[in-house]
Scaffold this active site. Structure first.
Site, short mmCIF file in Angstrom:
data_model
loop_
_atom_site.label_atom_id
_atom_site.label_comp_id
_atom_site.label_asym_id
_atom_site.label_seq_id
_atom_site.Cartn_x
_atom_site.Cartn_y
_atom_site.Cartn_z
N ASP A 260 0.88 -1.17 0.00
CA ASP A 260 0.00 0.00 0.00
C ASP A 260 0.92 1.22 0.00
O ASP A 260 2.07 1.15 0.44
CB ASP A 260 -0.86 -0.05 1.27
CG ASP A 260 -1.48 1.29 1.61
OD1 ASP A 260 -2.19 1.84 0.76
OD2 ASP A 260 -1.24 1.79 2.72
N ASP B 38 -0.07 5.10 0.84
CA ASP B 38 -0.24 6.11 1.90
C ASP B 38 -0.31 5.47 3.29
O ASP B 38 -1.15 4.62 3.54
CB ASP B 38 -1.50 6.93 1.64
CG ASP B 38 -1.31 7.86 0.45
OD1 ASP B 38 -2.11 7.78 -0.49
OD2 ASP B 38 -0.32 8.61 0.45
N GLY C 117 -9.91 7.32 -0.90
CA GLY C 117 -10.05 8.13 -2.10
C GLY C 117 -10.39 9.57 -1.74
O GLY C 117 -11.40 9.82 -1.07
N GLY C 118 -9.54 10.50 -2.21
CA GLY C 118 -9.74 11.90 -1.85
C GLY C 118 -11.06 12.47 -2.33
O GLY C 118 -11.76 13.18 -1.59
N GLU D 277 -13.85 10.79 -3.11
CA GLU D 277 -14.93 10.13 -2.37
C GLU D 277 -15.02 10.69 -0.96
O GLU D 277 -16.11 10.88 -0.40
CB GLU D 277 -14.69 8.62 -2.31
CG GLU D 277 -14.79 7.91 -3.68
CD GLU D 277 -13.51 8.00 -4.48
OE1 GLU D 277 -12.57 8.73 -4.10
OE2 GLU D 277 -13.46 7.34 -5.55
N LYS E 50 -5.95 20.29 -4.72
CA LYS E 50 -5.36 19.54 -3.60
C LYS E 50 -4.15 18.73 -4.05
O LYS E 50 -3.11 18.70 -3.41
CB LYS E 50 -6.42 18.62 -2.98
CG LYS E 50 -5.91 17.72 -1.87
CD LYS E 50 -5.57 16.33 -2.38
CE LYS E 50 -4.90 15.49 -1.31
NZ LYS E 50 -4.52 14.15 -1.81
N THR F 80 -4.57 5.91 -3.95
CA THR F 80 -4.19 7.31 -4.20
C THR F 80 -3.94 7.54 -5.68
O THR F 80 -3.90 6.60 -6.47
CB THR F 80 -2.96 7.71 -3.36
OG1 THR F 80 -2.88 9.13 -3.29
CG2 THR F 80 -1.65 7.18 -3.95
C1 XBP Z 1 -4.95 6.39 0.96
C2 XBP Z 1 -6.14 7.09 0.45
C3 XBP Z 1 -5.96 8.25 -0.47
C4 XBP Z 1 -5.19 9.38 0.22
C5 XBP Z 1 -5.40 10.69 -0.51
O1 XBP Z 1 -4.54 5.58 -0.10
O2 XBP Z 1 -7.24 6.67 0.74
O3 XBP Z 1 -7.25 8.71 -0.80
O4 XBP Z 1 -5.72 9.54 1.54
O5 XBP Z 1 -4.96 10.55 -1.86
P1 XBP Z 1 -3.72 4.18 0.21
P2 XBP Z 1 -5.95 11.02 -3.05
O6 XBP Z 1 -3.60 4.02 1.72
O7 XBP Z 1 -4.57 3.08 -0.43
O8 XBP Z 1 -2.39 4.36 -0.46
O9 XBP Z 1 -6.43 12.40 -2.69
O10 XBP Z 1 -5.10 10.99 -4.30
O11 XBP Z 1 -7.06 10.00 -3.05
MG MG Z 2 -2.84 3.29 3.36
#
Ligand code: XBP
Ligand code: MG
Length: 241
Positions: free
Chosen positions: A7, A9, A49-50, A52, A84, A123
């Protein structure tokens, strides 16, 4: 064990505090009158998802207008997300994001042992490139056999789509791999695709329900490839018992 699937983030790098700052920057720039506190964001991270996440927040505000500039809610969210993402990229390029400890060493060990490396994230692709080009250099993509992200897997975690597509492109079954995640949504997504999961929580996810994880460790500093192999064998053997 043939592949490690990471993963992005909160797992490969400590990113969510910087995502939060980027969201708040976009809200201010676009005059939304919103500001997410860290406590609010920890709660909102239940939504992967940002876009969402913003749509969920907008729907939860009784005072939020149903349209702002004639482009409808989705149009405004799309623009907010563009602003963002640009802010996030600028913060990453200024050095705001650190790789989590032990991740790069483990990836290096895995590569030397001829294991495939993959990324399965909700992300945006530009966010992955911003963080990993700083950590691994301009040729960072060469380290990964497969990268699946928000642009290729629109069904966000806990839906298993991003992991199922990663496995398909690797030509492997979930039981051939080991997934690394930081959140309950990520655990459920990887488990849904039958990958055993090692959880490394952070301050944004430490309160999540991680039942069903193969291992839960504070970070990857104490895990060598041999430890992973043992964990994988125990987990897969149990599943086959
Ligand atoms: C984490 C998420 C992402 C980030 C924000 O992704 O849910 O939405 O918080 O990035 P993961 P975006 O842990 O699966 O890597 O704004 O690009 O969605
Ligand atoms: Mg994560």
């Amino acid at each position: 064990m043939k592949a490690l699937v990471f993963d992005m983030d909160g797992t490969i790098a400590d990113t969510e505090a910087v995502h939060l700052a980027a969201f708040n920057h976009a809200f201010e720039l676009e005059g939304m009158g919103w500001h997410w506190s860290e406590a609010q964001y920890i709660d909102l991270l239940q939504i992967s998802g940002g876009k969402e996440r913003m749509a969920h927040y907008w729907a939860s505000r009784s005072d939020a207008p149903k349209d702002i500039d004639g482009h409808g809610i989705q149009g405004t969210i799309a623009r907010l997300h563009e602003v963002k993402t640009a802010a996030y990229e600028a913060l990453v390029n200024d050095g705001a994001v650190a790789m989590r400890p032990g991740v790069l060493r483990l990836m290096d060990e895995a590569r030397r042992a001829k294991l495939a490396l993959a990324i399965a994230t909700t992300t945006s692709p530009v966010n992955i490139a911003a963080v990993l080009s700083r950590a691994l250099g301009a040729e960072w993509r060469a380290n990964f056999a497969v990268i699946e992200d928000a642009s290729s897997a629109p069904r966000k975690k806990p839906h298993p789509q991003v992991y199922l597509q990663t496995l398909h492109r690797l030509g492997l079954a979930g039981a051939d791999c080991l997934a690394f995640e930081d959140s309950a949504n990520g655990l459920r997504a990887a488990s849904g695709a039958k990958l055993p999961v090692i959880i490394t929580p952070n301050r944004f996810t430490q309160h999540h329900d991680f039942r069903g994880a193969a291992r839960l460790v504070p970070d990857l500093t104490q895990l060598r490839l041999g430890d992973l192999l043992l964990c994988w064998r125990e987990t897969v053997a149990l599943a086959c018992a």
